[in-house]
Design a protein around this motif. Structure first.
Motif, PDB file in Angstrom:
ATOM      1  N   LYS A  78       0.826  -1.210   0.000  1.00  0.00           N
ATOM      2  CA  LYS A  78       0.000   0.000   0.000  1.00  0.00           C
ATOM      3  C   LYS A  78       0.859   1.258   0.000  1.00  0.00           C
ATOM      4  O   LYS A  78       0.571   2.233  -0.711  1.00  0.00           O
ATOM      5  N   HIS A  79       1.937   1.230   0.749  1.00  0.00           N
ATOM      6  CA  HIS A  79       2.801   2.403   0.844  1.00  0.00           C
ATOM      7  C   HIS A  79       3.862   2.451  -0.260  1.00  0.00           C
ATOM      8  O   HIS A  79       4.530   3.477  -0.431  1.00  0.00           O
ATOM      9  N   ALA A  80       4.019   1.346  -0.989  1.00  0.00           N
ATOM     10  CA  ALA A  80       5.013   1.307  -2.059  1.00  0.00           C
ATOM     11  C   ALA A  80       4.478   1.863  -3.372  1.00  0.00           C
ATOM     12  O   ALA A  80       5.249   2.099  -4.309  1.00  0.00           O
ATOM     13  N   ILE A  81       3.167   2.083  -3.445  1.00  0.00           N
ATOM     14  CA  ILE A  81       2.557   2.608  -4.666  1.00  0.00           C
ATOM     15  C   ILE A  81       2.521   4.133  -4.580  1.00  0.00           C
ATOM     16  O   ILE A  81       1.871   4.696  -3.697  1.00  0.00           O
ATOM     17  N   PRO A  82       3.216   4.833  -5.461  1.00  0.00           N
ATOM     18  CA  PRO A  82       3.279   6.295  -5.394  1.00  0.00           C
ATOM     19  C   PRO A  82       1.918   6.953  -5.608  1.00  0.00           C
ATOM     20  O   PRO A  82       1.040   6.411  -6.290  1.00  0.00           O
ATOM     21  N   SER A  83       1.770   8.119  -5.039  1.00  0.00           N
ATOM     22  CA  SER A  83       0.515   8.872  -5.124  1.00  0.00           C
ATOM     23  C   SER A  83       0.624  10.009  -6.127  1.00  0.00           C
ATOM     24  O   SER A  83       0.116  11.109  -5.904  1.00  0.00           O
ATOM     25  N   TYR A  84       1.293   9.741  -7.236  1.00  0.00           N
ATOM     26  CA  TYR A  84       1.420  10.730  -8.304  1.00  0.00           C
ATOM     27  C   TYR A  84       1.626   9.977  -9.622  1.00  0.00           C
ATOM     28  O   TYR A  84       1.964   8.783  -9.619  1.00  0.00           O
ATOM     29  N   PRO A  85       1.435  10.603 -10.752  1.00  0.00           N
ATOM     30  CA  PRO A  85       1.538   9.900 -12.041  1.00  0.00           C
ATOM     31  C   PRO A  85       2.966   9.434 -12.323  1.00  0.00           C
ATOM     32  O   PRO A  85       3.937  10.109 -11.947  1.00  0.00           O
ATOM     33  N   PRO A  86       3.120   8.297 -12.970  1.00  0.00           N
ATOM     34  CA  PRO A  86       4.464   7.867 -13.386  1.00  0.00           C
ATOM     35  C   PRO A  86       5.121   8.933 -14.262  1.00  0.00           C
ATOM     36  O   PRO A  86       4.493   9.482 -15.163  1.00  0.00           O
ATOM     37  N   GLY A  87       6.386   9.205 -13.966  1.00  0.00           N
ATOM     38  CA  GLY A  87       7.127  10.196 -14.729  1.00  0.00           C
ATOM     39  C   GLY A  87       7.061  11.598 -14.171  1.00  0.00           C
ATOM     40  O   GLY A  87       7.807  12.474 -14.600  1.00  0.00           O
ATOM     41  N   ALA A  88       6.163  11.833 -13.205  1.00  0.00           N
ATOM     42  CA  ALA A  88       6.074  13.173 -12.630  1.00  0.00           C
ATOM     43  C   ALA A  88       7.314  13.506 -11.815  1.00  0.00           C
ATOM     44  O   ALA A  88       7.660  14.669 -11.635  1.00  0.00           O
ATOM     45  N   LYS A  89       7.968  12.465 -11.311  1.00  0.00           N
ATOM     46  CA  LYS A  89       9.226  12.617 -10.600  1.00  0.00           C
ATOM     47  C   LYS A  89      10.213  11.600 -11.166  1.00  0.00           C
ATOM     48  O   LYS A  89       9.842  10.729 -11.957  1.00  0.00           O
ATOM     49  N   ARG A  90      11.438  11.713 -10.760  1.00  0.00           N
ATOM     50  CA  ARG A  90      12.473  10.835 -11.279  1.00  0.00           C
ATOM     51  C   ARG A  90      12.128   9.372 -11.022  1.00  0.00           C
ATOM     52  O   ARG A  90      11.805   8.983  -9.896  1.00  0.00           O
TER      53      ARG A  90
END
Length: 660
Positions: A448-460
């Motif tokens: 649950k905590h390993a899944i980012p809360s932003y779109p792929p590619g928005a950060k490095r």
């Protein structure tokens, strides 16, 4: 080009690692067939066509289609199974020809052959050719080496000297190009050795997160890299060797830090203040200043209540103390970005306890060979196929031109799936979540905590070979997502009241990349300070020149960092070459200096900003280090290397004022 037209090169090749002869092939047909089965076919076919002088082997049906990469690389650039089998037969015949004809010398690559081979690798993208020739370095044209000499253009009785600040990747690129043109320069380095970020970052696990052959100079094409993603010490050694081969090692003045540079309008020179190893500041004058101090240089250490109370060891990843023995200790790592991703897997097996403090989870792209050495087949090809390393590097460059832009470009009014910016971006998100689900199987809370809360590619995006999940699921490891409340004498307390007793705190909290030239006072025309001009929003035309600061050039300046495509070394070389072209224009015109116009910078900034707003990292709800304190994306180049090639090809007279 005829099949047997093999001549030695009649020009000097712009490559410090140039190799004249290769080991002879002695393997039998069966052994060669086994090697071909393991080879990267497009690069091998290109090398064989060049070595044998027979470009007819590059049949249209064998062209790699350059299938766009979503998450996993496509073998052979996406060639079909049928094409792969045909290509293997052609490659085997080529290797047999090298063996039987005893071809071990490097052939001359004429313009026609170059066009044929580049057209094959690029699948007909002829508009890429000039840039690719620059990266290949095996053709007489479009090499990055200057075609003019200082002694031939400097007006009689005039002298011109440049100051290059920094001896990292950018500084070495600039110094080498200026040296090739014969332009007098001094190069200063605040540290006691060259290498920039690679001599500063010595933490466990430090290595590239881009493939090794995509992280090298076009003028220094090292072939015998040991790892597919080079370790930090390997990169440091490479830079040291490049400096030695280029004759730069003895020219670097270590322990010399630029304190300030002030433009003298009347004299047309920069008055610089340089501190030498803590001694009294020296004043020196230069006609031009090239800032190559980099982006990722200023550690970002967050402030927390009670930090001064903590009696254990605290250190930032860039300020790693090699004398600290972390084995058997309770260790806290704050941050889950690129450096944490390397440190945590490198130390977790030998620490007593490990707690990782996470604010945002990182997206990770699959990279099964992230820690792997180069294969035996690859090492064999590098030794025995003339210029294979150059062609493989170029193939890596070709694959990186379009990169993964298609996965991060936002669709207008996209709202069909949360935390994504397009249909393709959503597909990538789902695929990456599927990979994480497998890695964290049996650990639903961690997943649950390993899944980012932003779109792929928005950060490095980081490289994933499973070691991150393996470390976090270890029995003695804890992933802490509650915010840090305070430090105590013996540890860290989080907002939920949990007290983590630790011996060592590692800040893997990144850098302050938008604070360009922080700590250096640059004073331009009419007494304007560059930080006052920027007001927290660093901008430079082509990432290189700033209005009001004549003959001041930035290498690795604002908006030249690539994140989903391209090569950083290419960008740095082109910025250096652009600065050198500007100096050439000044000398040809016998001007004191040139100064970019505000209109030129405004056009460039508007162009870059408009494209950045179309990307995942440019969405208004995204917060990332790509943005500066004003919220503008000031780090990232939103185009391919091709657009930067075109932008830096010429110093346009109507974009500059020439000062006399």
């Amino acid at each position: 080009m005829s099949e047997n037209s093999i001549d030695t090169l009649e020009i000097a090749v712009d490559d410090l690692f140039w190799q004249e002869c290769y080991e002879p092939i002695t393997e039998n047909d069966e052994q060669l067939a086994q090697l071909v089965d393991q080879a990267d076919l497009p690069a091998l076919l290109a090398a064989l066509a060049a070595a044998t002088g027979n470009t007819k082997i590059l049949a249209e049906e064998l062209r790699p289609p350059l299938t766009p990469v979503d998450t996993k690389n496509h073998p052979h650039g996406g060639m079909s199974a049928e094409a792969v089998e045909k290509a293997k037969a052609v490659a085997l015949s080529g290797l047999i020809a090298l063996r039987d004809q005893q071809i071990t010398a490097t052939p001359r690559l004429d313009a026609e052959a170059a066009e044929d081979i580049l057209g094959f690798l690029s699948n007909g993208h002829s508009e890429w050719n000039n840039m690719l020739k620059h990266e290949l370095g095996l053709t007489p044209e479009n090499s990055g080496a200057p075609t003019w000499c200082y002694e031939d253009v400097v007006p009689a009785g005039r002298t011109f000297k440049a100051l290059i600040v920094g001896s990292g990747v950018a500084g070495i690129a600039a110094a080498h190009r200026f040296a090739q043109a014969g332009v007098p320069f001094e190069i200063i380095e605040a540290s006691d050795r060259l290498g920039g970020t690679w001599q500063k970052n010595k933490y466990p696990g430090v290595r590239l997160d881009t493939p090794t052959f995509g992280y090298s100079y076009s003028f220094a094409q090292k072939a015998d890299w040991p790892h597919q993603f080079a370790q930090g010490e390997e990169v440091r050694s490479y830079l040291q060797t490049v400096a030695e081969k280029a004759g730069l090692s003895q020219k670097i003045e270590y322990g010399a830090k630029l304190i300030s540079a002030t433009w003298d309008e009347a004299a047309g020179v920069w008055e610089t203040a340089i501190s030498k190893q803590g001694q009294e500041t020296e004043v020196r004058h230069f006609n031009a200043v090239i800032s190559a101090s980099g982006q990722l240089d200023i550690p970002n250490v967050p402030e927390f209540p009670g930090q001064g109370k903590f009696t254990g060891i605290q250190m930032h990843s860039q300020e790693w103390d090699v004398n600290v023995d972390w084995r058997g200790k309770k260790v806290a790592v704050i941050g889950t970005g690129a450096s944490a991703y390397q440190i945590v897997p490198a130390i977790y097996e030998e620490v007593a306890e490990l707690v990782v403090f996470q604010r945002n989870a990182p997206w990770m792209l699959p990279a099964p060979t992230y820690h792997a050495e180069v294969s035996d087949t690859f090492a064999w090809l590098v030794r025995k196929v003339p210029c294979y390393a150059q062609w493989f590097r170029l193939w890596t460059t070709v694959l990186g031109i379009q990169g993964r832009f298609h996965t991060v470009r936002a669709e207008e009014n996209w709202s069909q799936a949360p935390l994504s910016v397009s249909h393709k971006n959503h597909q990538v998100r789902e695929e990456l979540i599927g990979m994480l689900s497998k890695q964290f199987a049996g650990h639903p809370e961690l997943l649950k905590h390993a899944i980012p809360s932003y779109p792929p590619g928005a950060k490095r995006m980081l490289r994933d070979n499973g070691v991150w999940a393996k470390a976090l699921t270890a029995e003695h490891a804890t992933l802490e997502v509650s915010p840090i409340s305070e430090f105590t004498e013996n540890g860290i307390v989080t907002a939920d009241g949990t007290n983590h007793e630790v011996d060592i705190v590692i800040y893997a909290t990144g850098f302050k990349p938008s604070d360009y030239l922080d700590g250096i006072e640059i004073v331009g025309r009419e007494g304007t300070r560059i930080h006052d001009y920027w007001q927290g929003d660093a901008r430079a035309h082509n990432g290189v020149t700033v209005p009001g600061f004549p003959n001041f050039f930035m290498v690795y300046g604002p908006n030249v960092g690539g994140v989903v495509a391209g090569s950083l070394h290419f960008m740095l070389e082109r910025a250096s070459e652009y600065a050198l072209k500007a100096v050439h224009e000044v000398l040809k015109r016998d001007a004191k200096a040139l100064d970019v116009t505000q209109a030129a910078l405004d056009r460039f900034t508007a162009w870059v900003d408009a494209e950045n707003r179309q990307m995942a990292w440019g969405q208004p709800y995204v917060r990332t280090w790509y943005q500066n304190r004003k919220g503008r994306v000031s780090q990232v180049w939103p185009f391919t290397n091709i657009e930067y090639w075109e932008a830096t090809e010429n110093v346009l007279a109507d974009e500059y004022e020439f000062l006399n």
